[in-house]
Enzyme design. Sequence first.
Site, PDB file in Angstrom:
ATOM      1  N   PHE A  26     -35.514  49.673  86.988  1.00 35.24           N
ATOM      2  CA  PHE A  26     -35.893  49.741  85.497  1.00 35.24           C
ATOM      3  C   PHE A  26     -37.482  50.141  84.659  1.00 35.24           C
ATOM      4  O   PHE A  26     -37.825  50.323  85.289  1.00 35.24           O
ATOM      5  CB  PHE A  26     -35.799  48.480  84.864  1.00 35.24           C
ATOM      6  CG  PHE A  26     -35.827  47.510  83.456  1.00 35.24           C
ATOM      7  CD1 PHE A  26     -34.940  47.937  82.717  1.00 35.24           C
ATOM      8  CD2 PHE A  26     -36.788  47.519  83.456  1.00 35.24           C
ATOM      9  CE1 PHE A  26     -35.001  47.489  81.661  1.00 35.24           C
ATOM     10  CE2 PHE A  26     -36.811  46.823  82.277  1.00 35.24           C
ATOM     11  CZ  PHE A  26     -36.012  46.475  81.250  1.00 35.24           C
ATOM     12  N   SER A  94     -34.558  47.986  93.106  1.00 39.89           N
ATOM     13  CA  SER A  94     -34.327  47.091  91.677  1.00 39.89           C
ATOM     14  C   SER A  94     -33.382  47.557  90.775  1.00 39.89           C
ATOM     15  O   SER A  94     -32.327  47.029  91.612  1.00 39.89           O
ATOM     16  CB  SER A  94     -36.168  47.197  90.993  1.00 39.89           C
ATOM     17  OG  SER A  94     -36.441  46.706  90.200  1.00 39.89           O
ATOM     18  N   MET A  95     -33.476  48.101  89.309  1.00 38.34           N
ATOM     19  CA  MET A  95     -32.272  47.454  89.247  1.00 38.34           C
ATOM     20  C   MET A  95     -30.960  48.706  89.492  1.00 38.34           C
ATOM     21  O   MET A  95     -29.897  48.778  89.386  1.00 38.34           O
ATOM     22  CB  MET A  95     -32.308  47.977  87.552  1.00 38.34           C
ATOM     23  CG  MET A  95     -31.341  47.462  86.617  1.00 38.34           C
ATOM     24  SD  MET A  95     -31.435  48.384  84.725  1.00 38.34           S
ATOM     25  CE  MET A  95     -31.841  50.021  84.957  1.00 38.34           C
ATOM     26  N   ASP A 199     -43.428  41.246  96.500  1.00 37.76           N
ATOM     27  CA  ASP A 199     -42.702  41.813  95.175  1.00 37.76           C
ATOM     28  C   ASP A 199     -42.714  41.139  94.234  1.00 37.76           C
ATOM     29  O   ASP A 199     -42.563  40.484  94.068  1.00 37.76           O
ATOM     30  CB  ASP A 199     -41.135  42.461  95.545  1.00 37.76           C
ATOM     31  CG  ASP A 199     -40.629  42.423  94.352  1.00 37.76           C
ATOM     32  OD1 ASP A 199     -40.931  42.854  93.605  1.00 37.76           O
ATOM     33  OD2 ASP A 199     -38.898  43.029  94.624  1.00 37.76           O
ATOM     34  N   HIS A 229     -42.888  46.319  95.447  1.00 40.26           N
ATOM     35  CA  HIS A 229     -41.605  46.785  94.616  1.00 40.26           C
ATOM     36  C   HIS A 229     -41.181  48.090  94.892  1.00 40.26           C
ATOM     37  O   HIS A 229     -39.905  47.908  95.398  1.00 40.26           O
ATOM     38  CB  HIS A 229     -41.760  46.058  93.573  1.00 40.26           C
ATOM     39  CG  HIS A 229     -40.952  46.436  92.872  1.00 40.26           C
ATOM     40  ND1 HIS A 229     -39.647  45.681  92.488  1.00 40.26           N
ATOM     41  CD2 HIS A 229     -40.176  46.972  91.008  1.00 40.26           C
ATOM     42  CE1 HIS A 229     -38.322  45.635  92.211  1.00 40.26           C
ATOM     43  NE2 HIS A 229     -39.053  46.327  91.222  1.00 40.26           N
TER      44      HIS A 229
END
Length: 253
Positions: A26, A94-95, A199, A229
């Site tokens: 994202f 992530s996303m 993260d 992250h």
Amino acid sequence: MDPQQHLVEPFYFPGNRLGCLLIHGFSGSSSEMRWMGERLAEFGWSVLGIQLSGHGTTPEEMAKTCWADWARDAENGLNELRKTCDTVIGIGLSMGGLLVLHLATLGLIHGLVAMNAPMVLADRRTRFVGLIKPFIKFVNKPGSRSKTSSLGLDPDRERFVYDRIPVEALVSLNRGIRQVRSKLHLISCPSLIMQSRKDYTVNPISMEIIKEKIKQVNPLTYYWEKSGHILTLGQEREEVIKKIHEFLDNHIL
């Protein structure tokens, strides 16, 4: 060509009949996945790294997009790989990991690798971001820097990421998290779930939630102790590649 342009372009490395679909996070870009794509291609696999709608341009462009657009991008990338590959694996950060899980709930991929996929975001304020939507269009990203940064790695390994996030897009991400979380029990393919301990974007409890929801496939799980992250560009990135390689060799091929 703008020297930054290559950072945000989709990439494709042709290989054998096993395809790896790489999906970034994202507000990020394909630059987050390019190094991993290059390494995976060295094993002979076909690799496609997509660029999600509204990403790699401006926050204003991202504000025009939503979860439905990003999910469609993921499916389009999958269909593109299927033109040359018999087996397709989703690998997302992530996303991007959330989108890979989404594809798996639809039964569209043969295996998945989700890295720091969000079930719970670390900043609790993001859960209430819908309340400020009528008043604020963009929020600053915590700890944001310039659009490109070396992250203390090889100076040629830059990452393009927004320093401002459209509130509407963040609201849409929250909807996507809820939708995917409610359907995780539908996943039936081999799964590798990885999570960074350090993260500060995704709450590490997310991996435990995913693990419990997809226990029907006995997922492999792994915590990374030193990485942040952006696991794909962190100091343990070589070890991450090895884990993915082992997963593909032992559970997919």
